[in-house]
Write a protein that holds these residues in place. Sequence first.
Motif, PDB file in Angstrom:
ATOM      1  N   LYS A 174      -1.706   1.572 -46.228  1.00 14.16           N
ATOM      2  CA  LYS A 174      -0.868   2.752 -45.980  1.00 14.16           C
ATOM      3  C   LYS A 174      -1.735   4.010 -45.880  1.00 14.16           C
ATOM      4  N   ASP A 234       9.055   5.942 -46.201  1.00 18.11           N
ATOM      5  CA  ASP A 234       8.510   5.433 -47.463  1.00 18.11           C
ATOM      6  C   ASP A 234       7.606   6.406 -48.209  1.00 18.11           C
ATOM      7  N   THR A 252       4.319   3.189 -36.131  1.00 18.34           N
ATOM      8  CA  THR A 252       4.417   2.570 -37.455  1.00 18.34           C
ATOM      9  C   THR A 252       4.058   3.583 -38.535  1.00 18.34           C
ATOM     10  N   PHE A 293       6.517   4.966 -41.555  1.00 15.71           N
ATOM     11  CA  PHE A 293       6.146   4.895 -42.965  1.00 15.71           C
ATOM     12  C   PHE A 293       6.224   6.279 -43.612  1.00 15.71           C
TER      13      PHE A 293
END
Length: 171
Positions: free
Chosen positions: A75, A58, A50, A54
């Motif tokens: 995050k 992102d 994960t 990210f």
Amino acid sequence: MGVIALVLSGLALLVSGAASVRQLRLARHANTLPVLVDLFREHRSDHLATARLFVFKDLPRCDPSGGLAGLPEDKQELVRDLAWYYDNLGALVAHGVVDLGPVSGYLGGSVINMWESIAPFIEAERTQREAAHMADIVRPLVYFENLYHLVRNNLPATARAAEPLWRLPSS
């Protein structure tokens, strides 16, 4: 007769030396194998998968000027855990606990991609620490950075191709 005994003694010394070197290499592999297996398993974990997703998808849209602390808290944790993973791996490689070859061959692409994505955030952290006169901890994640440079100098395809049992063409 004395010359033959001397030659045989020298030959026996060479054979026992070669056997000792081989035994040391086998013992080293036996000690590092569990470490590598655990590291590779952790890299495949849902949490780090994960985090990598990210960072890859992102993170480039986030402003690095605030460093890792500028990211949303959930995050921040993902990126921090991933960066610390690579930092720990880099420490093991730098101190000779784990060989660079298998790390670069298996994880090298991730090391390169993740460092290049996270580096602006780490540099911002370093700048903030320097401005706050935190001299003893100005360079966080230095082992991750070093691992990146080691892998750039021993690219994954090169590391794999150097292995005697690798048969696929480099690409």
